[in-house]
Design an enzyme around this catalytic site. Structure first.
Site, PDB file in Angstrom:
ATOM      1  N   GLY A 231      36.952  91.839  52.591  1.00  0.00           N
ATOM      2  CA  GLY A 231      37.974  91.471  53.569  1.00  0.00           C
ATOM      3  C   GLY A 231      37.386  90.806  54.803  1.00  0.00           C
ATOM      4  O   GLY A 231      37.934  89.827  55.325  1.00  0.00           O
ATOM      5  N   CYS A 232      36.262  91.313  55.258  1.00  0.00           N
ATOM      6  CA  CYS A 232      35.616  90.767  56.457  1.00  0.00           C
ATOM      7  C   CYS A 232      35.091  89.356  56.194  1.00  0.00           C
ATOM      8  O   CYS A 232      35.166  88.480  57.060  1.00  0.00           O
ATOM      9  CB  CYS A 232      34.499  91.690  56.933  1.00  0.00           C
TER      10      CYS A 232
END
Length: 154
Positions: free
Chosen positions: A44-45
């Site tokens: 996600g990052c």
């Protein structure tokens, strides 16, 4: 204490990728996207960083600078930036002081275990250092575009 839109953004000075320092004062007179993320090089990052990076020129056109912040060390930020060819600064808040000041170092839980971590949050700070918009518990898909639209409207 949770921050609200209209509040003065808390000052910070932190180590950044490449070994330099970055502080809120560096952005006086410019709009700043301060986005907090949990960990370098996680799915996600990474998706969020790549999305912001891809819109860099549009943010610059809106007079807005991007700064990512996480509790990861500078060495981790350097690897993350190089691997994904990111062209904006990443601040290392290993002591979690700025994350606490912004109210986003919170208790989380996963698989029945509680721990402290970053609540994925984005702050749009205006040229006067006030928080214009806050996005809490960010869902990554479409987020960078939403922040860009807000920056263009500010």
């Amino acid at each position: 204490m949770a921050l609200n839109e209209g509040d003065v953004a808390p000052a910070f000075t932190l180590m950044r990728d490449g070994g330099g320092m970055v502080s809120l004062a560096d952005f006086k007179g410019q709009k700043l996207v301060l986005y907090a993320y949990p960990k370098d090089d996680t799915p996600g990052c990474t998706q969020e960083a790549i999305a912001f990076n891809g819109l860099r020129a549009a943010f610059a056109g809106a007079g807005t600078v991007i700064l990512g912040i996480s509790p990861d060390p500078v060495k981790s930020h350097d690897k993350f930036k190089a691997k994904h060819k990111l062209d904006f600064a990443l601040a290392a808040d290993e002591a979690q002081q700025a994350l606490q000041d912004y109210g986003i170092w919170v208790e989380k839980s996963m698989y029945g275990r509680t721990y402290m971590g970053v609540e994925r949050t984005t702050f749009l700070i205006d040229a006067d250092g006030k928080i214009a918009r806050i996005w809490r518990k960010v869902k990554v898909a479409g987020h960078a575009e939403e922040v860009l639209a807000a920056a263009q409207g500010l």
